[in-house]
Design an enzyme around this catalytic site. Structure first.
Site, mmCIF file in Angstrom:
data_model
loop_
_atom_site.group_PDB
_atom_site.id
_atom_site.type_symbol
_atom_site.label_atom_id
_atom_site.label_comp_id
_atom_site.label_asym_id
_atom_site.label_seq_id
_atom_site.Cartn_x
_atom_site.Cartn_y
_atom_site.Cartn_z
ATOM 1 N N CYS A 1 0.825 -1.214 0.000
ATOM 2 C CA CYS A 1 0.000 0.000 0.000
ATOM 3 C C CYS A 1 0.858 1.262 0.000
ATOM 4 O O CYS A 1 1.980 1.276 0.511
ATOM 5 C CB CYS A 1 -0.902 0.012 1.221
ATOM 6 S SG CYS A 1 -2.078 -1.355 1.281
ATOM 7 N N GLU B 1 0.555 4.016 1.724
ATOM 8 C CA GLU B 1 0.861 4.537 3.051
ATOM 9 C C GLU B 1 2.111 3.873 3.619
ATOM 10 O O GLU B 1 3.005 4.533 4.156
ATOM 11 C CB GLU B 1 -0.314 4.305 4.006
ATOM 12 C CG GLU B 1 -1.594 4.983 3.581
ATOM 13 C CD GLU B 1 -2.491 4.096 2.712
ATOM 14 O OE1 GLU B 1 -1.993 3.440 1.770
ATOM 15 O OE2 GLU B 1 -3.709 4.076 2.975
ATOM 16 N N CYS C 1 -6.283 0.869 4.747
ATOM 17 C CA CYS C 1 -6.634 -0.496 5.155
ATOM 18 C C CYS C 1 -6.149 -0.764 6.579
ATOM 19 O O CYS C 1 -5.382 0.020 7.157
ATOM 20 C CB CYS C 1 -6.044 -1.513 4.182
ATOM 21 S SG CYS C 1 -4.254 -1.767 4.357
ATOM 22 N N CYS D 1 -2.286 -0.866 7.043
ATOM 23 C CA CYS D 1 -1.674 0.471 7.065
ATOM 24 C C CYS D 1 -1.970 1.171 8.375
ATOM 25 O O CYS D 1 -1.109 1.857 8.933
ATOM 26 C CB CYS D 1 -2.171 1.298 5.886
ATOM 27 S SG CYS D 1 -1.491 0.726 4.315
#
Length: 134
Positions: free
Chosen positions: A58, A60, A89, A92
């Protein structure tokens, strides 16, 4: 922590700009992130998909890991931009909690409109943190 509107918009713009480099051949859901450290440095990240889906990363976490790899572990604010203002999510959220529950999270859409502003603590109540390991 006080963040000016100009600072918010700069971080959202950087995240949206980074989003253009996302590698998303499967979901077609580009995500960009920008994180500002307490020392004032800014790091960006994008989501990077993989045909073996569990190995996708991801945006992040990419931004956070880039910052950590440069010696930064204290964060003030992270901006996340998706097409529709989607929220980070769970994975993260957990990674963000490792580095500070008071970190401000800006969530914006692809038109760079701020959709939500909250803290990591608000995103992940009752987070499991390093303090639990003592």
């Amino acid at each position: 922590m006080n963040i000016t509107n100009e600072e918010r918009q700069t971080l959202i713009n950087l995240a949206n700009e980074a989003r253009q480099h996302a590698y998303v051949p499967y979901s077609n859901y580009p995500v960009g992130a920008s994180i500002r450290t307490k020392s004032g440095r800014i790091y960006t990240g994008v989501n990077i998909e993989n045909a073996a889906y569990p190995h996708t990363m991801c945006a992040e976490r990419v931004a956070i890991f880039k910052a950590v790899s440069e010696g930064e572990t204290e964060f003030e604010v992270i901006a996340v931009v998706t097409n529709n203002g989607g929220s980070p999510c769970g994975g993260c959220r957990q990674v963000m909690s490792e580095f500070g529950l008071d970190t401000v999270v800006l969530i914006a859409d692809g038109d760079e409109n701020l959709q939500k502003e909250l803290t990591v603590s608000e995103l992940l109540p009752e987070a499991f943190t390093p303090a639990h390991l003592l």
